[in-house]
Motif scaffolding. Structure first.
Motif, mmCIF file in Angstrom:
data_model
loop_
_atom_site.group_PDB
_atom_site.id
_atom_site.type_symbol
_atom_site.label_atom_id
_atom_site.label_comp_id
_atom_site.label_asym_id
_atom_site.label_seq_id
_atom_site.Cartn_x
_atom_site.Cartn_y
_atom_site.Cartn_z
ATOM 1 N N HIS A 32 43.821 104.812 104.527
ATOM 2 C CA HIS A 32 42.377 104.827 104.779
ATOM 3 C C HIS A 32 42.110 104.020 106.043
ATOM 4 C CE1 HIS A 32 41.352 105.569 100.281
ATOM 5 N NE2 HIS A 32 42.645 105.741 100.442
ATOM 6 N N TYR A 34 39.128 102.087 108.355
ATOM 7 C CA TYR A 34 37.793 101.509 108.343
ATOM 8 C C TYR A 34 37.506 100.843 109.682
ATOM 9 C CZ TYR A 34 37.466 101.983 103.242
ATOM 10 O OH TYR A 34 37.399 102.476 101.958
ATOM 11 N N PHE A 44 33.826 103.191 106.165
ATOM 12 C CA PHE A 44 34.889 104.184 106.017
ATOM 13 C C PHE A 44 34.862 105.182 107.171
ATOM 14 C CE2 PHE A 44 37.820 106.820 103.740
ATOM 15 C CZ PHE A 44 37.427 108.125 103.954
ATOM 16 N N ILE A 47 40.302 109.319 105.523
ATOM 17 C CA ILE A 47 41.464 109.127 104.669
ATOM 18 C C ILE A 47 42.509 110.172 105.028
ATOM 19 C CG2 ILE A 47 40.414 110.563 102.869
ATOM 20 C CD1 ILE A 47 42.023 109.032 100.805
ATOM 21 N N LEU A 49 45.867 111.826 103.427
ATOM 22 C CA LEU A 49 46.684 111.946 102.228
ATOM 23 C C LEU A 49 48.109 112.317 102.613
ATOM 24 C CD1 LEU A 49 44.186 113.906 99.986
ATOM 25 C CD2 LEU A 49 44.697 111.473 99.912
ATOM 26 N N ARG A 93 49.808 103.791 95.521
ATOM 27 C CA ARG A 93 49.594 104.480 94.226
ATOM 28 C C ARG A 93 50.739 104.181 93.261
ATOM 29 N NH1 ARG A 93 45.687 108.226 93.168
ATOM 30 N NH2 ARG A 93 44.768 107.257 94.976
ATOM 31 N N GLN A 95 52.148 103.162 89.868
ATOM 32 C CA GLN A 95 51.714 103.210 88.465
ATOM 33 C C GLN A 95 50.236 103.589 88.358
ATOM 34 O OE1 GLN A 95 52.828 99.307 87.043
ATOM 35 N NE2 GLN A 95 54.915 99.975 86.567
ATOM 36 N N GLY A 96 49.821 104.475 89.208
ATOM 37 C CA GLY A 96 48.458 104.973 89.129
ATOM 38 C C GLY A 96 47.398 104.037 89.648
ATOM 39 N N ALA A 97 47.809 102.870 90.174
ATOM 40 C CA ALA A 97 46.824 101.900 90.659
ATOM 41 C C ALA A 97 46.088 102.450 91.854
ATOM 42 C CB ALA A 97 47.513 100.600 91.024
ATOM 43 N N GLN A 98 44.793 102.286 91.864
ATOM 44 C CA GLN A 98 43.972 102.691 92.992
ATOM 45 C C GLN A 98 43.463 101.436 93.677
ATOM 46 O OE1 GLN A 98 40.875 105.220 91.499
ATOM 47 N NE2 GLN A 98 42.249 106.913 91.020
ATOM 48 N N LYS A 99 44.207 100.954 94.654
ATOM 49 C CA LYS A 99 43.760 99.803 95.409
ATOM 50 C C LYS A 99 44.294 99.926 96.824
ATOM 51 C CE LYS A 99 47.673 96.732 94.522
ATOM 52 N NZ LYS A 99 48.127 95.431 93.974
ATOM 53 N N LEU A 100 43.670 99.234 97.721
ATOM 54 C CA LEU A 100 44.078 99.286 99.112
ATOM 55 C C LEU A 100 44.663 97.952 99.561
ATOM 56 C CD1 LEU A 100 41.136 101.265 100.763
ATOM 57 C CD2 LEU A 100 43.360 102.113 99.998
ATOM 58 N N PHE A 102 45.257 96.081 102.993
ATOM 59 C CA PHE A 102 44.783 96.198 104.363
ATOM 60 C C PHE A 102 45.703 95.486 105.360
ATOM 61 C CE2 PHE A 102 40.728 98.303 104.181
ATOM 62 C CZ PHE A 102 40.324 98.156 102.853
ATOM 63 N N GLY A 103 45.755 96.044 106.558
ATOM 64 C CA GLY A 103 46.430 95.376 107.657
ATOM 65 C C GLY A 103 45.570 94.246 108.183
#
Lengths: 112, 113
Positions: A32, A34, A44, A47, A49, A93, A95-100, A102-103
């Protein structure tokens, strides 16, 4: 684990082009992008994929090389409004985690 | 349609105190994530809530805790404040069914003296 962005800072004249790179040591599900202006929340941009697609709108586009775990943001014919700090946020992603993650950001300054 | 809102905008506390920050997600979003952004750094993930439970946690001590309410709004609590907790705290919301985009709120600037 934090992605590495390069360069750390860029100074351009209005109308010039810029490329900001984001590299991760982990396999990524998405990247992503920003932009954050001083004192404001990150906004934003787009994104990417996994699948190596390239996206863009207006004069800002990005690519994602899944094999290299690298993404690049391209700003063409830069405008004064493009000034700000650009962050890539990576999504492994696990274990299904949705988090970012960041650099550290790339500070872009556009001068008239 | 209101975006992500946070309160308060600014907060000044002293070491050892406790603080509560609040976030209301964008309409239609059920997942709230909290990030800490130190000056000159990228946002760092603290934790994420959906269905009123903490689902993911970053590398932050137990002094950082949270809560999500049935209306999806969320609170971030920090106990025993340290000088190093001074930062911009950002709340971001997203729809759980599709993590395509996170909308960030304006943030709460916390200063610990």
């Amino acid at each position: 684990q934090q992605p590495v962005q390069s360069p750390q800072a860029v100074i351009l004249r209005e109308g010039e082009d810029a490329v900001i790179n984001c590299s991760s040591s982990k396999a990524l599900y998405s990247v992503h992008w920003y932009r954050q202006k001083h004192g404001e929340a990150p906004v934003f941009l787009m994104i990417l994929l996994k699948g190596g697609e390239q996206k863009g709108h207006d004069k800002i586009s990005a690519s994602f090389n899944e094999k290299k775990q690298q993404s690049s943001l391209y700003l063409t014919a830069s405008q004064l409004s493009y000034s700000g700090t650009y962050f890539c946020g990576t999504d492994p992603r696990i274990q299904g985690a949705q988090k970012l993650v960041f650099g550290q950001g790339t500070r872009l300054t556009i001068n008239p | 349609d209101a975006g992500v809102t946070q309160s308060p905008t600014h907060l000044i506390k002293t070491r050892g105190q406790q603080v509560t920050l609040r976030c209301s997600p964008k309409s239609g979003h059920d997942t709230v994530s909290w990030y800490q952004q130190a000056l000159g750094q990228g946002p760092q993930f603290i934790f994420q809530y959906y269905e009123e439970e903490e689902r993911q946690r970053g590398n932050f001590p137990d002094r950082f805790s949270g809560h999500q309410f049935p209306n999806y709004s969320s609170e971030l609590n920090v106990n025993a404040l340290l000088l190093g907790d001074s930062a911009l705290y950002l709340c971001a919301s997203s729809p759980r069914r599709e993590f395509i985009e996170q909308f960030f709120g304006p943030g709460t600037r916390l200063t610990v003296l």
